[in-house]
Each structure stands twice: as C-alpha cells, then as structure tokens.
Design an enzyme around this catalytic site. Structure first.
Site, mmCIF file in Angstrom:
data_model
loop_
_atom_site.group_PDB
_atom_site.id
_atom_site.type_symbol
_atom_site.label_atom_id
_atom_site.label_comp_id
_atom_site.label_asym_id
_atom_site.label_seq_id
_atom_site.Cartn_x
_atom_site.Cartn_y
_atom_site.Cartn_z
ATOM 1 N N HIS A 1 -29.552 66.237 81.168
ATOM 2 C CA HIS A 1 -29.391 64.805 81.812
ATOM 3 C C HIS A 1 -30.372 63.786 81.100
ATOM 4 O O HIS A 1 -31.050 64.287 80.134
ATOM 5 C CB HIS A 1 -29.819 64.640 83.436
ATOM 6 C CG HIS A 1 -31.105 65.120 83.448
ATOM 7 N ND1 HIS A 1 -31.352 66.426 84.014
ATOM 8 C CD2 HIS A 1 -32.268 64.342 83.656
ATOM 9 C CE1 HIS A 1 -32.653 66.441 83.834
ATOM 10 N NE2 HIS A 1 -33.314 65.219 83.812
ATOM 11 N N HIS B 1 -28.117 65.927 89.006
ATOM 12 C CA HIS B 1 -27.949 64.305 88.458
ATOM 13 C C HIS B 1 -27.389 64.648 87.121
ATOM 14 O O HIS B 1 -28.003 65.754 86.302
ATOM 15 C CB HIS B 1 -29.110 63.650 88.559
ATOM 16 C CG HIS B 1 -30.357 64.235 87.825
ATOM 17 N ND1 HIS B 1 -30.532 65.658 88.055
ATOM 18 C CD2 HIS B 1 -31.220 63.739 87.038
ATOM 19 C CE1 HIS B 1 -31.979 65.790 87.578
ATOM 20 N NE2 HIS B 1 -32.152 64.731 86.899
ATOM 21 N N HIS C 1 -36.775 59.557 79.728
ATOM 22 C CA HIS C 1 -36.591 60.995 78.772
ATOM 23 C C HIS C 1 -35.347 61.460 78.821
ATOM 24 O O HIS C 1 -34.235 61.092 79.572
ATOM 25 C CB HIS C 1 -37.529 61.937 79.959
ATOM 26 C CG HIS C 1 -36.738 62.542 81.089
ATOM 27 N ND1 HIS C 1 -37.177 61.744 82.341
ATOM 28 C CD2 HIS C 1 -35.865 63.319 81.627
ATOM 29 C CE1 HIS C 1 -36.578 62.184 83.349
ATOM 30 N NE2 HIS C 1 -35.667 63.238 82.801
ATOM 31 N N HIS D 1 -40.244 68.948 91.374
ATOM 32 C CA HIS D 1 -39.900 67.910 91.927
ATOM 33 C C HIS D 1 -39.495 67.827 93.188
ATOM 34 O O HIS D 1 -38.866 69.023 93.460
ATOM 35 C CB HIS D 1 -38.731 67.215 91.160
ATOM 36 C CG HIS D 1 -38.616 66.737 89.761
ATOM 37 N ND1 HIS D 1 -39.927 65.999 89.079
ATOM 38 C CD2 HIS D 1 -38.041 67.191 88.572
ATOM 39 C CE1 HIS D 1 -39.745 65.542 88.218
ATOM 40 N NE2 HIS D 1 -38.695 66.451 87.617
ATOM 41 N N TYR E 1 -42.711 68.067 81.307
ATOM 42 C CA TYR E 1 -42.444 66.638 80.653
ATOM 43 C C TYR E 1 -43.550 66.794 79.171
ATOM 44 O O TYR E 1 -44.694 67.153 79.574
ATOM 45 C CB TYR E 1 -42.618 65.326 81.065
ATOM 46 C CG TYR E 1 -41.733 65.190 82.050
ATOM 47 C CD1 TYR E 1 -40.507 64.552 82.019
ATOM 48 C CD2 TYR E 1 -41.865 65.417 83.756
ATOM 49 C CE1 TYR E 1 -39.651 64.367 83.011
ATOM 50 C CE2 TYR E 1 -41.112 65.335 84.595
ATOM 51 C CZ TYR E 1 -39.708 64.648 84.508
ATOM 52 O OH TYR E 1 -38.751 64.480 85.369
ATOM 53 N N GLU F 1 -37.960 66.670 78.414
ATOM 54 C CA GLU F 1 -38.167 67.515 79.554
ATOM 55 C C GLU F 1 -37.375 68.716 79.402
ATOM 56 O O GLU F 1 -36.398 68.920 78.912
ATOM 57 C CB GLU F 1 -37.532 66.911 80.895
ATOM 58 C CG GLU F 1 -37.868 67.514 82.202
ATOM 59 C CD GLU F 1 -37.204 67.283 83.372
ATOM 60 O OE1 GLU F 1 -37.466 67.521 84.588
ATOM 61 O OE2 GLU F 1 -36.279 66.287 83.058
#
Length: 317
Positions: free
Chosen positions: A150, A206, A220, A252, A261, A271
């Site tokens: 993503h 996502h 990112h 997260h 990261y 990431e």
C-alpha cells in the site's frame, strides 16, 4: 469489476546505485528490467506481474505516480466515463505508454497526486512458480519482502482556509473507484473534520491511505511480510546496512499491523508491514479514531506521535 489492488509505484531517487542496493539487498526486491532512460524496475518474489516499483533517477526525491490494476480491460472504459463525469480530466494512453502494460488511464486525484489505472501488465510468475511451490524461494536477500502492499499519500489540509484534500480524495476514491473506507481519524472542535483515512478494494485493511499535512506529498509506501518475527529481522537487516530507521518496530492501533518505518538513501520513507489485522468486508462498519487518541492509533504501544513522522515526507508530484 473495477480496481483490484495496487499495481506499482514510481519514485524518484538521487543516487541510483545506492537506491538499487537498498531495494535489492535491504528489502530483497528482484530486478525486473531497466529502460533507456535509466529507470529500474523491481518486484517482490511473491508477485506475478513484471514489476511493482519503478526507480527514476532525479535530482529530488518523491513520487512520480501511483498505479492500480483493474480487473478487465473493459473496466477502463467504465472508469474513464465515471472519472470524467466526476469532473476530473482523464487521458487514455495507448498500450506501452506504461512500460509492459496495456492501455491505461491517467489522471490527478483531487489531492493532486498522479494516478494510473491499467488492466494488463506482462506476466512473469512468482519466484516459487505456481505448481507445487515452496513456501519461499532460495537466495532471498535482506528482508525478503513479499509484495508492494500500500501507500500513504499526504494531502493539503488547512481547515481555517476551508481546504481539506483528505476528504476530497477520499470521496473520489469511494464514489468513483468504489474503494471502501475502513478507518478514519476525525478531529476539530466538533469532531467532524476528516484528517486521515484508510481505504481498501481488496480484503486487507487498506490499499491506499490519505493523511492531512501542510502540503501534498508521499508519506510512505509499504511492503508485506508474513509475521512479527520477519519485521524484527528486517530491522536487523537495516541496522547491518546502516539504514536510517524512523519508527519501530511497533504496532499500529489503526489497521492493527506490526510495522517499522525507515528511509531509502534518497529520503523516501518505506515501511515493512505484517498482520492482516482484519478482513475489510463490504459491510464492515467504519472504524473511527478521535483526535485525543491519534497517538494510540498510529503507535499503539507508546500512544505518542513522533512529530517528524507527520512533518517529514517527500514530494508527491
């Protein structure tokens, strides 16, 4: 019908040799091609299309464009009309305009980021093949990432001036490209300002995300790993290669993923990400985070935001 998943991202790099070392030997991407303009094409070992990352030599870092793959060529006709009807200028490009791809659509999101849609890309197959495959290929380098997962794009946000490109981009993705809003952060005096969103077309939490900031840019782009121990190993690989780590390893709250990261040699943030988190089913209720819990949503363990995490990023065009 419509968008299936992220197809590739094209980023600018300052030093191609350093960038290639980073993406091949630290992340473990496989070299796919190089063109006459010096662009390098790479992919993860678990990907079957020819490439998912394009490195472009430049004197500044940042994103050139991001591309998503649609299910069929006929979908491009439908989506072209929907994009135009929304009031966004869209160009149809001939096969080959995107290297090794069929015809494509090119347009700018309301946030200003350049996006392509395409249905066909040269098929090369997974590094483990598709018949009686091993769980991973021999000879993997570095973190051995599976695939491009993503991207998170920064959008101009200034509520005092009535500017909220996060909300505008999110609305476009939902209404035109049929993305589902999975999570959001609401802020402001009345708790109704959409300052960050996560959207999906696949079943992952996502496939793209938007976060508000002072200017449009690339925050990112992320690569998938199997599990937490793989994320920890990727941190070891980064330390061995003196890669600048930004945050992590940690978890997260938003998406529930485990993460680290870090920056490529040009300053583009990467990431490594693991954990499906949840299935983004069409009828799943939107998860909302309030302004007072943003820190916990981004970095669940500490609940504290690193200021540089939201203010340091590269250009998005």
């Amino acid at each position: 019908m419509g968008v299936m998943r992220i197809g590739h991202i094209n980023v600018r790099v300052l030093d191609m040799d350093a960038a290639v070392h980073h993406y091949e030997n630290v992340l473990g991407l496989l070299r796919a091609d190089q063109d006459e303009d010096g662009n390098i094409y790479l992919r993860g070992w678990d990907e079957w299309d020819k490439y998912s990352v394009i490195l472009t030599p430049s004197d500044r870092a940042g994103m050139v464009h991001i591309a998503y793959k649609v299910e069929s060529d006929a979908d491009l006709d439908t989506l072209r009309q929907r994009i135009a009807d929304y009031g966004v200028e869209v160009d149809e490009l001939e096969p080959g305009a995107l290297r090794d791809c069929g015809r494509s659509l090119r347009f700018h999101l309301p946030s200003g980021h350049l996006m392509y849609l395409y249905a066909e890309k040269t098929f090369v197959g997974k590094a483990v093949a598709s018949t009686n495959p091993d769980p991973w290929p021999d000879g993997l380098k570095g973190a051995g990432v599976h695939w491009l997962d993503h991207a998170l794009l920064m959008c101009e946000l200034d509520p005092e001036k009535g500017v909220n490109k996060v909300a505008e981009a999110t609305r476009f993705m939902e209404e035109v490209l049929d993305f589902k809003l999975t999570e959001q952060v609401l802020a402001g005096p009345d708790g109704d300002v959409q300052v960050a969103t996560w959207l999906a077309r696949s079943s992952t939490p996502h496939d793209i995300a938007f976060v508000g900031g002072p200017r449009m840019g690339l925050h990112h782009f992320a690569f998938f790993l199997d599990e937490w121990s793989d994320v920890l190993k990727s941190a070891d690989v980064m330390a061995k290669n003196t890669v600048k780590i930004d945050v992590g390893p940690t978890r997260h709250g938003i998406t529930r993923g485990a993460t680290i990261y870090f920056f490529d040699p040009s300053g583009n943030r990467n990431e490594t990400f693991c954990g499906l988190g949840y299935l983004a089913q069409p009828d799943m209720p939107v998860i909302t985070w309030t302004e007072d819990q943003i820190g916990r949503g981004i970095f669940y363990h500490t609940g504290e935001l690193n200021e540089a995490f939201t203010t340091v990023y590269t250009d998005g065009v």
